[in-house]
Design a protein around this motif. Sequence first.
Motif, PDB file in Angstrom:
ATOM      1  N   LEU A 103      25.880  60.848 100.375  1.00 55.48           N
ATOM      2  CA  LEU A 103      27.285  60.462 100.291  1.00 55.48           C
ATOM      3  C   LEU A 103      28.054  61.341  99.301  1.00 55.48           C
ATOM      4  CD1 LEU A 103      27.021  56.574 100.456  1.00 55.48           C
ATOM      5  CD2 LEU A 103      27.945  58.108 102.195  1.00 55.48           C
ATOM      6  N   LEU A 104      27.444  61.676  98.181  1.00 54.94           N
ATOM      7  CA  LEU A 104      28.091  62.568  97.221  1.00 54.94           C
ATOM      8  C   LEU A 104      28.302  63.957  97.816  1.00 54.94           C
ATOM      9  CD1 LEU A 104      26.389  61.601  93.855  1.00 54.94           C
ATOM     10  CD2 LEU A 104      28.785  61.344  94.459  1.00 54.94           C
ATOM     11  N   LEU A 105      27.294  64.461  98.493  1.00 53.56           N
ATOM     12  CA  LEU A 105      27.410  65.767  99.136  1.00 53.56           C
ATOM     13  C   LEU A 105      28.525  65.754 100.173  1.00 53.56           C
ATOM     14  CD1 LEU A 105      26.295  68.624  99.590  1.00 53.56           C
ATOM     15  CD2 LEU A 105      24.753  67.644 101.279  1.00 53.56           C
ATOM     16  N   LEU A 106      28.579  64.713 100.976  1.00 53.36           N
ATOM     17  CA  LEU A 106      29.620  64.586 101.991  1.00 53.36           C
ATOM     18  C   LEU A 106      31.004  64.529 101.348  1.00 53.36           C
ATOM     19  CD1 LEU A 106      30.083  64.223 105.017  1.00 53.36           C
ATOM     20  CD2 LEU A 106      29.952  61.779 104.659  1.00 53.36           C
ATOM     21  N   PHE A 107      31.140  63.792 100.264  1.00 55.92           N
ATOM     22  CA  PHE A 107      32.417  63.691  99.557  1.00 55.92           C
ATOM     23  C   PHE A 107      32.878  65.067  99.074  1.00 55.92           C
ATOM     24  CE2 PHE A 107      34.521  63.340  95.404  1.00 55.92           C
ATOM     25  CZ  PHE A 107      35.674  62.682  95.792  1.00 55.92           C
ATOM     26  N   MET A 164      36.198  67.298 100.295  1.00 54.81           N
ATOM     27  CA  MET A 164      37.203  67.726  99.320  1.00 54.81           C
ATOM     28  C   MET A 164      37.374  69.243  99.340  1.00 54.81           C
ATOM     29  SD  MET A 164      38.560  65.099  98.125  1.00 54.81           S
ATOM     30  CE  MET A 164      39.556  65.890  96.891  1.00 54.81           C
ATOM     31  N   ALA A 165      36.296  69.971  99.520  1.00 53.03           N
ATOM     32  CA  ALA A 165      36.385  71.433  99.548  1.00 53.03           C
ATOM     33  C   ALA A 165      37.107  71.913 100.796  1.00 53.03           C
ATOM     34  CB  ALA A 165      34.987  72.038  99.488  1.00 53.03           C
ATOM     35  N   GLN A 213      43.313  76.567  99.151  1.00 51.76           N
ATOM     36  CA  GLN A 213      43.091  77.485  98.051  1.00 51.76           C
ATOM     37  C   GLN A 213      43.531  78.876  98.457  1.00 51.76           C
ATOM     38  OE1 GLN A 213      39.106  77.318  96.668  1.00 51.76           O
ATOM     39  NE2 GLN A 213      39.231  75.184  96.089  1.00 51.76           N
ATOM     40  N   THR A 214      44.206  79.548  97.559  1.00 54.23           N
ATOM     41  CA  THR A 214      44.596  80.927  97.795  1.00 54.23           C
ATOM     42  C   THR A 214      43.558  81.835  97.157  1.00 54.23           C
ATOM     43  OG1 THR A 214      45.937  80.938  95.787  1.00 54.23           O
ATOM     44  CG2 THR A 214      47.053  80.338  97.837  1.00 54.23           C
TER      45      THR A 214
END
Length: 117
Positions: free
Chosen positions: A18-22, A26-27, A32-33
């Motif tokens: 679940l942390l990895l998926l979160f 988010m990424a 992002q430039t």
Amino acid sequence: MRKKRPTPPSALTDIAFLLLLFFLIMAITSFQTPVPLDPAQAQAQEIDLSTIPTLYIAKTGELYQEGKPTTIESIEADTSYALLADKATEFSAIHPIIEALKSKGVETLHLLVEEQE
């Protein structure tokens, strides 16, 4: 006295998954430039930029396309481009890029800004 039941190892893998998926979500969703930019703010019209190639101009005047440094000569001819520059970028760095795009046959140039709050 009762014995403690051990925590099943599958619970730890579930939490890690679940942390990895979160963090992956988010990424993917964060814009992002290739270089840190502080774009100008103005009232803007929203358009779909997913099919329009975007050029980024850093404070120093360096030009980036798709996250990689590029030169104006290596930019392919297209009818439409989007341009995002830092608000501290000198116009003397932006103007030659606009003129070169015009000479390459660019008909539409979208100037990107941050929406005012």
